[in-house]
Write an enzyme that holds these catalytic residues in place. Structure first.
Site, PDB file in Angstrom:
ATOM      1  N   HIS A 126       0.864  -1.186   0.000  1.00 45.82           N
ATOM      2  CA  HIS A 126       0.000   0.000   0.000  1.00 45.82           C
ATOM      3  C   HIS A 126       0.901   1.237   0.000  1.00 45.82           C
ATOM      4  O   HIS A 126       2.016   1.193   0.549  1.00 45.82           O
ATOM      5  CB  HIS A 126      -0.836  -0.053   1.283  1.00 45.82           C
ATOM      6  CG  HIS A 126      -1.944   0.930   1.372  1.00 45.82           C
ATOM      7  ND1 HIS A 126      -1.749   2.232   1.733  1.00 45.82           N
ATOM      8  CD2 HIS A 126      -3.282   0.793   1.166  1.00 45.82           C
ATOM      9  CE1 HIS A 126      -2.908   2.861   1.762  1.00 45.82           C
ATOM     10  NE2 HIS A 126      -3.864   2.007   1.415  1.00 45.82           N
ATOM     11  N   GLN A 209      -4.926  -5.627   6.653  1.00 44.78           N
ATOM     12  CA  GLN A 209      -5.978  -6.465   6.062  1.00 44.78           C
ATOM     13  C   GLN A 209      -5.995  -7.874   6.655  1.00 44.78           C
ATOM     14  O   GLN A 209      -6.621  -8.770   6.090  1.00 44.78           O
ATOM     15  CB  GLN A 209      -5.814  -6.537   4.526  1.00 44.78           C
ATOM     16  CG  GLN A 209      -5.890  -5.194   3.820  1.00 44.78           C
ATOM     17  CD  GLN A 209      -7.274  -4.535   3.903  1.00 44.78           C
ATOM     18  OE1 GLN A 209      -8.279  -5.184   4.222  1.00 44.78           O
ATOM     19  NE2 GLN A 209      -7.340  -3.245   3.614  1.00 44.78           N
ATOM     20  N   LYS A 232     -10.811  -0.143  10.322  1.00 44.22           N
ATOM     21  CA  LYS A 232     -11.096  -1.242   9.398  1.00 44.22           C
ATOM     22  C   LYS A 232     -11.654  -2.463  10.125  1.00 44.22           C
ATOM     23  O   LYS A 232     -12.047  -3.435   9.509  1.00 44.22           O
ATOM     24  CB  LYS A 232      -9.810  -1.650   8.668  1.00 44.22           C
ATOM     25  CG  LYS A 232      -9.297  -0.594   7.689  1.00 44.22           C
ATOM     26  CD  LYS A 232      -8.071  -1.086   6.967  1.00 44.22           C
ATOM     27  CE  LYS A 232      -7.332   0.016   6.244  1.00 44.22           C
ATOM     28  NZ  LYS A 232      -7.993   0.478   5.013  1.00 44.22           N
TER      29      LYS A 232
HETATM   30  C1  PLP Z   1      -2.818  -2.911   3.339  1.00 49.29           C
HETATM   31  C2  PLP Z   1      -3.039  -1.534   3.870  1.00 49.29           C
HETATM   32  N1  PLP Z   1      -2.034  -0.897   4.465  1.00 49.29           N
HETATM   33  C3  PLP Z   1      -2.177   0.349   4.969  1.00 49.29           C
HETATM   34  C4  PLP Z   1      -3.368   1.024   4.868  1.00 49.29           C
HETATM   35  C5  PLP Z   1      -3.482   2.405   5.438  1.00 49.29           C
HETATM   36  O1  PLP Z   1      -4.423   2.451   6.450  1.00 49.29           O
HETATM   37  P1  PLP Z   1      -4.970   3.868   7.016  1.00 49.29           P
HETATM   38  O2  PLP Z   1      -5.458   4.640   5.829  1.00 49.29           O
HETATM   39  O3  PLP Z   1      -6.048   3.488   7.947  1.00 49.29           O
HETATM   40  O4  PLP Z   1      -3.817   4.526   7.696  1.00 49.29           O
HETATM   41  C6  PLP Z   1      -4.446   0.409   4.238  1.00 49.29           C
HETATM   42  C7  PLP Z   1      -5.726   1.127   4.050  1.00 49.29           C
HETATM   43  O5  PLP Z   1      -6.440   0.944   3.099  1.00 49.29           O
HETATM   44  C8  PLP Z   1      -4.278  -0.906   3.731  1.00 49.29           C
HETATM   45  O6  PLP Z   1      -5.278  -1.541   3.117  1.00 49.29           O
END
Ligand code: PLP
Length: 414
Positions: A126, A209, A232
Site C-alpha cells: 500500500h 488487512q 477497518k
Molecule cells: C494494506 C493496507 N495498508 C495500509 C493502509 C493504510 O491504512 P490507514 O489509511 O487506515 O492509515 C491500508 C488502508 O487501506 C491498507 O489496506
C-alpha cells in the site's frame, strides 16, 4: 455466543445502526470493508459512555475523574494488546496505520542505517508503506529493493531470498494480506528466511488487512513491527497501533515530541518517559482507544477463526460465481485458501469507476481505482480495478446481488 456463531452472524446486521430499518442505507450492500468497516452499536455506545461518564484529560490530573480516564485508557491498551498478543507497553496508539508507518520511518531515519544499506519491500505494498519508506530511502541515499509477485499475485519468494542474500538489507517491510490481490503472505516463512539471510534486518508487517479478519499473534509471527488501523475492524476512525518489540522501542527515538512523553525537561535537554508513553506525545485519543477496545470485544465474541471461515466461504462462493462470468478478470490467486476476504477484478472493456457507478445505482458499494497501490497495478498492466471486500455482516445474498449487478454492468456496456 462462540458456539452459535453461525446464527449470530445471520442476525448480526441488527447490531449496525447504518443498516437499521430507519436508516437511509438499510438496503445497502456494503462491500467496501477493506477501506473501512461499519460500526456496531456496542462500539458507538462505548464512545458515548466514555464521554458521558469518564471524560477528563488522562495522566494529567490528580482528581478522581482524571484518574478514571487514565484507567479507562490503560485498560483499553491492555485489552487490545492481549488481542494482538503483545505486552501492553509494546502497543503504541497512533492515528492509524499510515501514522504508525510514518512514525517508524522518522525514527529509523536517526542513526539506524549505514551508507549503501537497503530497504526491501514488495510490489504489493500500500502507498502508506511504500511512500514513507521510499522517502526515507531517498533522503538517506539507501537502496529500495522491490520483490515482485507472479501472474497469480503470489510473492516471488526465491527473488526475496536472492535480494536478501545479495544486498545489505537493514529493513524489510511487507503486507500480511494484500489490499488488492487478497493474497495472504506466508509471514513465518518470510521471517525465517530473513533471520537467516539478513539477521541484522528489522521486519515490519503491515497487518491492516489481516488483523480483525483472522487470528493474528504478534508474538507468534515474530516480526519486529506490526501496524494496523482501528477503523477497518469495527473501531472508530483516528485510532490505530504501532506494535513493536519492547527492546526495539526502548532504543528507538520518539517520532513526536511534546507533553506527556517526557520524564524531565530543562531549557536545553529533555529525557523521555518510558514506553509506551515515550511515543504518545500530547493528549491521547482516549475515546478512540475505548472504541477500539469495544470493537475487539465484539470481534472476540464472534471468534477470529469464525470470522476467517465466514469470509473464506464468501470469497470461495464469489470466485465460483465469477468463473461463469467470462467478462470478469480476477486479480490475485484463484484459490480461495490463499486469500483473505476481498476480491479485485476488472470487467472487460469497462473502467472500474463505471463498474462502481453502475453497481451504486443498484445499491451496491464497492471500491474502484488503484486502491493506493499504483505500482502493483502497473506491474499487472492495468490502471485500476474494482474491489469487493467482505466482513462479518455480509452474507451469500450480497454475493448474489454483486453477481447480478455485474451482469447488468456487462449488459450496459456491450
Ligand atoms: C494494506 C493496507 N495498508 C495500509 C493502509 C493504510 O491504512 P490507514 O489509511 O487506515 O492509515 C491500508 C488502508 O487501506 C491498507 O489496506
Amino acid at each position: 455466543m462462540k458456539t452459535s456463531h453461525k446464527k449470530y452472524l445471520q442476525n448480526i446486521k441488527s447490531d449496525f445502526p447504518i443498516f437499521s430499518q430507519n436508516s437511509a442505507w438499510k438496503n445497502l450492500v456494503y462491500l467496501d470493508n477493506a477501506a473501512t468497516s461499519q460500526k456496531p452499536k456496542q462500539v458507538i455506545n462505548s464512545i458515548v459512555d466514555y464521554y458521558s461518564s469518564s471524560n477528563a484529560n488522562p495522566h494529567r490530573g490528580v482528581y478522581e475523574l482524571s484518574v478514571k480516564s487514565t484507567e479507562v485508557y490503560k485498560s483499553s491498551r491492555q485489552k487490545i494488546s492481549k488481542f494482538i498478543d503483545c505486552k501492553p507497553e509494546e502497543l503504541i496508539f497512533t492515528k492509524g496505520a499510515t501514522d504508525s508507518l510514518n512514525g517508524i520511518a522518522f525514527s529509523l531515519s536517526k542513526n539506524f542505517f549505514l551508507k549503501n544499506q537497503a530497504i526491501l519491500i514488495t510490489v504489493a505494498e500500500h502507498h502508506s508503506v511504500l511512500v514513507p519508506l521510499q522517502q526515507l530511502a531517498q533522503s538517506l541515499k539507501l537502496k529500495l529493493l522491490v520483490v515482485p509477485v507472479n501472474s497469480q499475485g503470489i510473492l516471488d519468494i526465491l527473488e526475496y531470498e536472492r535480494l536478501l542474500k545479495t544486498n545489505d538489507v537493514r529493513l524489510i517491510a511487507f503486507t500480511h494480506a494484500s489490499n488488492v490481490l487478497g493474497t495472504i503472505n506466508p509471514v513465518k516463512e518470510l521471517v525465517k528466511i530473513a533471520r537467516k539471510e539478513s539477521p541484522s534486518s528489522l521486519i515490519l508487517l503491515d497487518a491492516c488487512q489481516s488483523v480483525g479478519h483472522l487470528p493474528v499473534s504478534f508474538k507468534d509471527l515474530s516480526v519486529d513491527f506490526l501496524v494496523f488501523s482501528g477503523h477497518k475492524i469495527l473501531g472508530p476512525m483516528g485510532i490505530g497501533a504501532l506494535v513493536a518489540k519492547k527492546e526495539i522501542l526502548e532504543k528507538l527515538s520518539p517520532f513526536s515530541f511534546g507533553g506527556d512523553m517526557v520524564d524531565t525537561v530543562t531549557i536545553n535537554k529533555t529525557t523521555f518517559a518510558s514506553i509506551p508513553r515515550k511515543f504518545e506525545a500530547g493528549t491521547p485519543n482516549v475515546q478512540g482507544a475505548v472504541g477500539l477496545a469495544s470493537a475487539v470485544d465484539y470481534l472476540q465474541n464472534i471468534g477470529l477463526s469464525n470470522i476467517r471461515k465466514h469470509e473464506a466461504k464468501l470469497v470461495k462462493l464469489t470466485l465460483a460465481e465469477f468463473e461463469d462470468l467470462d467478462f470478469i478478470r480476477i486479480l490475485g490467486p484463484t484459490k480461495s485458501t490463499l486469500r483473505n476476504g476481498l476480491i479485485s477484478f476488472n470487467v472487460n472493456k469497462v473502467h472500474s469507476h463505471d463498474v462502481a457507478w453502475i453497481l451504486d445505482q443498484q445499491n451496491i458499494a464497492i471500491r474502484a481505482g488503484h486502491h493506493c497501490a499504483m505500482p502493483l497495478h502497473h506491474s499487472m498492466n492495468v490502471s485500476s480495478s474494482a474491489r469487493a471486500s467482505f466482513y462479518v455482516y455480509n452474507d451469500e445474498s450480497d454475493v448474489s446481488k454483486l453477481v447480478e449487478g455485474l451482469k447488468k454492468v456487462n449488459k450496459v456496456f456491450s
